[in-house]
Every structure is written in C-alpha cells, then in structure tokens.
Design a protein around this motif. Structure first.
Motif, PDB file in Angstrom:
ATOM      1  N   PHE A   1      25.608  69.537 -31.225  1.00 17.95           N
ATOM      2  CA  PHE A   1      25.713  68.129 -30.863  1.00 17.95           C
ATOM      3  C   PHE A   1      24.503  67.311 -31.311  1.00 17.95           C
ATOM      4  CE2 PHE A   1      28.247  70.494 -27.747  1.00 17.95           C
ATOM      5  CZ  PHE A   1      29.485  69.960 -28.049  1.00 17.95           C
ATOM      6  N   LYS A   2      23.373  67.983 -31.551  1.00 20.51           N
ATOM      7  CA  LYS A   2      22.164  67.295 -31.980  1.00 20.51           C
ATOM      8  C   LYS A   2      21.877  67.445 -33.471  1.00 20.51           C
ATOM      9  CE  LYS A   2      19.694  67.560 -27.586  1.00 20.51           C
ATOM     10  NZ  LYS A   2      18.506  68.092 -26.915  1.00 20.51           N
ATOM     11  N   LEU A   3      22.378  68.503 -34.082  1.00 19.58           N
ATOM     12  CA  LEU A   3      22.084  68.776 -35.489  1.00 19.58           C
ATOM     13  C   LEU A   3      23.345  68.687 -36.326  1.00 19.58           C
ATOM     14  CD1 LEU A   3      19.771  71.875 -35.028  1.00 19.58           C
ATOM     15  CD2 LEU A   3      19.083  69.487 -35.250  1.00 19.58           C
TER      16      LEU A   3
ATOM     17  N   ASP B   1       5.674  93.170 -43.364  1.00 14.18           N
ATOM     18  CA  ASP B   1       5.745  91.765 -43.731  1.00 14.18           C
ATOM     19  C   ASP B   1       5.192  90.979 -42.556  1.00 14.18           C
ATOM     20  OD1 ASP B   1       6.226  89.448 -45.153  1.00 14.18           O
ATOM     21  OD2 ASP B   1       8.333  89.356 -44.616  1.00 14.18           O
ATOM     22  N   SER B   2       4.653  89.830 -42.812  1.00 18.52           N
ATOM     23  CA  SER B   2       4.168  88.986 -41.731  1.00 18.52           C
ATOM     24  C   SER B   2       4.334  87.536 -42.147  1.00 18.52           C
ATOM     25  CB  SER B   2       2.701  89.286 -41.416  1.00 18.52           C
ATOM     26  OG  SER B   2       1.895  88.934 -42.524  1.00 18.52           O
ATOM     27  N   GLY B   3       4.333  86.671 -41.185  1.00 18.80           N
ATOM     28  CA  GLY B   3       4.457  85.258 -41.478  1.00 18.80           C
ATOM     29  C   GLY B   3       4.885  84.480 -40.259  1.00 18.80           C
ATOM     30  N   THR B   4       5.012  83.198 -40.454  1.00 21.78           N
ATOM     31  CA  THR B   4       5.424  82.276 -39.406  1.00 21.78           C
ATOM     32  C   THR B   4       6.467  81.338 -39.981  1.00 21.78           C
ATOM     33  OG1 THR B   4       3.210  82.346 -38.460  1.00 21.78           O
ATOM     34  CG2 THR B   4       4.587  80.504 -37.806  1.00 21.78           C
ATOM     35  N   PHE B   5       7.452  80.982 -39.208  1.00 21.18           N
ATOM     36  CA  PHE B   5       8.406  79.975 -39.669  1.00 21.18           C
ATOM     37  C   PHE B   5       8.585  78.915 -38.606  1.00 21.18           C
ATOM     38  CE2 PHE B   5      11.068  83.307 -37.812  1.00 21.18           C
ATOM     39  CZ  PHE B   5      11.928  82.590 -36.986  1.00 21.18           C
ATOM     40  N   HIS B   6       8.961  77.756 -39.031  1.00 19.26           N
ATOM     41  CA  HIS B   6       9.155  76.605 -38.168  1.00 19.26           C
ATOM     42  C   HIS B   6      10.651  76.306 -38.159  1.00 19.26           C
ATOM     43  CE1 HIS B   6       8.521  71.968 -37.776  1.00 19.26           C
ATOM     44  NE2 HIS B   6       9.212  72.472 -36.793  1.00 19.26           N
ATOM     45  N   ILE B   7      11.228  76.209 -36.973  1.00 22.91           N
ATOM     46  CA  ILE B   7      12.667  75.964 -36.867  1.00 22.91           C
ATOM     47  C   ILE B   7      12.926  74.951 -35.750  1.00 22.91           C
ATOM     48  CG2 ILE B   7      13.028  77.925 -35.307  1.00 22.91           C
ATOM     49  CD1 ILE B   7      15.545  76.909 -37.924  1.00 22.91           C
ATOM     50  N   ASN B   8      13.811  74.038 -36.009  1.00 21.38           N
ATOM     51  CA  ASN B   8      14.294  73.129 -34.974  1.00 21.38           C
ATOM     52  C   ASN B   8      15.783  73.414 -34.821  1.00 21.38           C
ATOM     53  OD1 ASN B   8      15.106  71.123 -33.274  1.00 21.38           O
ATOM     54  ND2 ASN B   8      14.484  69.432 -34.575  1.00 21.38           N
ATOM     55  N   ASP B   9      16.154  74.054 -33.725  1.00 19.73           N
ATOM     56  CA  ASP B   9      17.557  74.381 -33.498  1.00 19.73           C
ATOM     57  C   ASP B   9      18.211  73.443 -32.484  1.00 19.73           C
ATOM     58  OD1 ASP B   9      16.532  75.284 -31.080  1.00 19.73           O
ATOM     59  OD2 ASP B   9      16.822  77.398 -31.551  1.00 19.73           O
ATOM     60  N   GLY B  10      17.495  72.389 -32.097  1.00 15.04           N
ATOM     61  CA  GLY B  10      18.065  71.390 -31.210  1.00 15.04           C
ATOM     62  C   GLY B  10      17.887  71.663 -29.727  1.00 15.04           C
TER      63      GLY B  10
ATOM     64  N   ASP C   1      15.132  72.929 -26.427  1.00 18.25           N
ATOM     65  CA  ASP C   1      13.712  73.013 -26.078  1.00 18.25           C
ATOM     66  C   ASP C   1      13.351  74.450 -25.701  1.00 18.25           C
ATOM     67  OD1 ASP C   1      14.350  73.455 -23.371  1.00 18.25           O
ATOM     68  OD2 ASP C   1      14.116  71.352 -22.856  1.00 18.25           O
ATOM     69  N   CYS C   2      12.088  74.658 -25.446  1.00 18.06           N
ATOM     70  CA  CYS C   2      11.588  76.013 -25.174  1.00 18.06           C
ATOM     71  C   CYS C   2      12.281  76.684 -23.991  1.00 18.06           C
ATOM     72  CB  CYS C   2      10.088  75.989 -24.930  1.00 18.06           C
ATOM     73  SG  CYS C   2       9.122  75.617 -26.379  1.00 18.06           S
ATOM     74  N   ASP C   3      12.454  75.946 -22.913  1.00 22.04           N
ATOM     75  CA  ASP C   3      13.061  76.533 -21.715  1.00 22.04           C
ATOM     76  C   ASP C   3      14.461  77.063 -21.984  1.00 22.04           C
ATOM     77  OD1 ASP C   3      10.839  76.028 -20.145  1.00 22.04           O
ATOM     78  OD2 ASP C   3      11.568  74.055 -19.533  1.00 22.04           O
ATOM     79  N   GLU C   4      15.183  76.436 -22.888  1.00 24.50           N
ATOM     80  CA  GLU C   4      16.551  76.863 -23.176  1.00 24.50           C
ATOM     81  C   GLU C   4      16.606  78.140 -24.033  1.00 24.50           C
ATOM     82  OE1 GLU C   4      19.184  72.908 -23.295  1.00 24.50           O
ATOM     83  OE2 GLU C   4      17.361  72.781 -24.512  1.00 24.50           O
ATOM     84  N   HIS C   5      15.457  78.582 -24.540  1.00 19.89           N
ATOM     85  CA  HIS C   5      15.402  79.816 -25.323  1.00 19.89           C
ATOM     86  C   HIS C   5      15.121  81.056 -24.473  1.00 19.89           C
ATOM     87  CE1 HIS C   5      15.064  76.957 -28.619  1.00 19.89           C
ATOM     88  NE2 HIS C   5      15.552  77.932 -29.364  1.00 19.89           N
ATOM     89  N   VAL C   6      14.578  80.859 -23.288  1.00 19.21           N
ATOM     90  CA  VAL C   6      14.236  81.995 -22.430  1.00 19.21           C
ATOM     91  C   VAL C   6      15.500  82.790 -22.123  1.00 19.21           C
ATOM     92  CG1 VAL C   6      13.341  82.685 -20.169  1.00 19.21           C
ATOM     93  CG2 VAL C   6      12.236  80.832 -21.444  1.00 19.21           C
TER      94      VAL C   6
ATOM     95  N   LEU D   1       5.257  72.845 -29.116  1.00 15.11           N
ATOM     96  CA  LEU D   1       4.415  71.972 -29.914  1.00 15.11           C
ATOM     97  C   LEU D   1       5.259  70.885 -30.552  1.00 15.11           C
ATOM     98  CD1 LEU D   1       2.347  74.724 -31.725  1.00 15.11           C
ATOM     99  CD2 LEU D   1       1.703  73.441 -29.707  1.00 15.11           C
ATOM    100  N   GLY D   2       4.700  69.697 -30.683  1.00 13.95           N
ATOM    101  CA  GLY D   2       5.360  68.616 -31.403  1.00 13.95           C
ATOM    102  C   GLY D   2       6.157  67.704 -30.504  1.00 13.95           C
ATOM    103  N   ALA D   3       6.284  66.486 -30.954  1.00 10.29           N
ATOM    104  CA  ALA D   3       6.989  65.469 -30.178  1.00 10.29           C
ATOM    105  C   ALA D   3       8.483  65.696 -30.127  1.00 10.29           C
ATOM    106  CB  ALA D   3       6.700  64.085 -30.777  1.00 10.29           C
ATOM    107  N   HIS D   4       9.015  66.446 -31.079  1.00 10.12           N
ATOM    108  CA  HIS D   4      10.461  66.655 -31.147  1.00 10.12           C
ATOM    109  C   HIS D   4      10.864  68.025 -30.607  1.00 10.12           C
ATOM    110  CE1 HIS D   4      10.826  62.966 -33.341  1.00 10.12           C
ATOM    111  NE2 HIS D   4       9.865  63.376 -34.140  1.00 10.12           N
ATOM    112  N   ARG D   5       9.961  68.618 -29.822  1.00  5.68           N
ATOM    113  CA  ARG D   5      10.233  69.911 -29.206  1.00  5.68           C
ATOM    114  C   ARG D   5      10.570  70.982 -30.241  1.00  5.68           C
ATOM    115  NH1 ARG D   5      11.955  69.492 -23.343  1.00  5.68           N
ATOM    116  NH2 ARG D   5      11.541  67.360 -22.835  1.00  5.68           N
ATOM    117  N   THR D   6       9.770  71.042 -31.272  1.00  8.45           N
ATOM    118  CA  THR D   6       9.958  72.089 -32.268  1.00  8.45           C
ATOM    119  C   THR D   6       9.341  73.368 -31.753  1.00  8.45           C
ATOM    120  OG1 THR D   6       7.956  71.353 -33.381  1.00  8.45           O
ATOM    121  CG2 THR D   6      10.045  70.533 -34.232  1.00  8.45           C
TER     122      THR D   6
END
Length: 106
Positions: free
Chosen positions: A29-31, A50-59, A61-66, A97-102
């Motif tokens: 509904f958001k993406l 392998d190692s690394g970091t990725f940035h993802i916006n799945d629409g 917030d953090c609490d909804e991932h727990v 982090l971030g204003a858009h809850r990334t």
C-alpha cells in the motif's frame, strides 16, 4: 558455502520452519514496486565468506519487523533459490535511522 551467490530478504512468516512458504515482507500500500530485488544479494569467496551492508525501505517501521524472519537463499543452476539460512528478527540496541523510517541491517 564457497563460491556461491544468492539473495537475502525479510519474510512474512514468524518462524523459519514455515519461511519457505511465506511471502516477502513489504507494504504494497505504500510502495509501487517490490523492494526485494536481486540487487540485495551476496557473492561468497573461495572460503565461503562475504560481508556488507544494504539499505532497504520495505514500507514498514522497525517495530513491524520484530518477529519476522530473514531468509538467505542460494542460487541454483536452474535460476531458483533454495533456502540456506534463516533467523528471526529481534529488537536490538539501535534505533531506526532516517526520517522515512529506513532500516539498516548488517
């Protein structure tokens, strides 16, 4: 696994036994398009590292991932992925982090 590649995504299931049957976790509904692409992937070296970091916006917030699962899939020769690893997300010490809850995972 040495010299392999695959993908990583958050799954809608709450345990790893059912994660293969679940759906990728993102807010339709958001993406306008699916955020879990092949760009969120890994390529291991001859030692299986392998190692690394990725940035993802799945629409969501953090609490909804727990309680959701993170699935690591190996790429098979036929192009399909097979589940190689899985874990359940828990609340950590960092804040979103971030204003858009990334989200930042590493």
């Amino acid at each position: 696994e040495p010299d392999t590649s695959g993908t990583v995504h958050v799954n809608n299931e709450i345990n790893c036994k059912r994660a293969t049957d679940g759906q990728e976790f993102w807010n339709v509904f958001k993406l306008h398009s699916r955020p879990w692409t092949d760009a969120i992937s890994y390529d291991s070296d001859s030692y299986g590292r392998d190692s690394g970091t990725f940035h993802i916006n799945d629409g969501y917030d953090c609490d909804e991932h727990v309680g959701k699962t993170v699935v690591v899939e190996l790429q098979r020769a036929d192009g399909y992925g097979v589940q190689y690893g899985c874990g359940t997300l828990e609340r950590g010490n960092r804040q979103c982090l971030g204003a858009h809850r990334t989200h930042y995972w590493n």
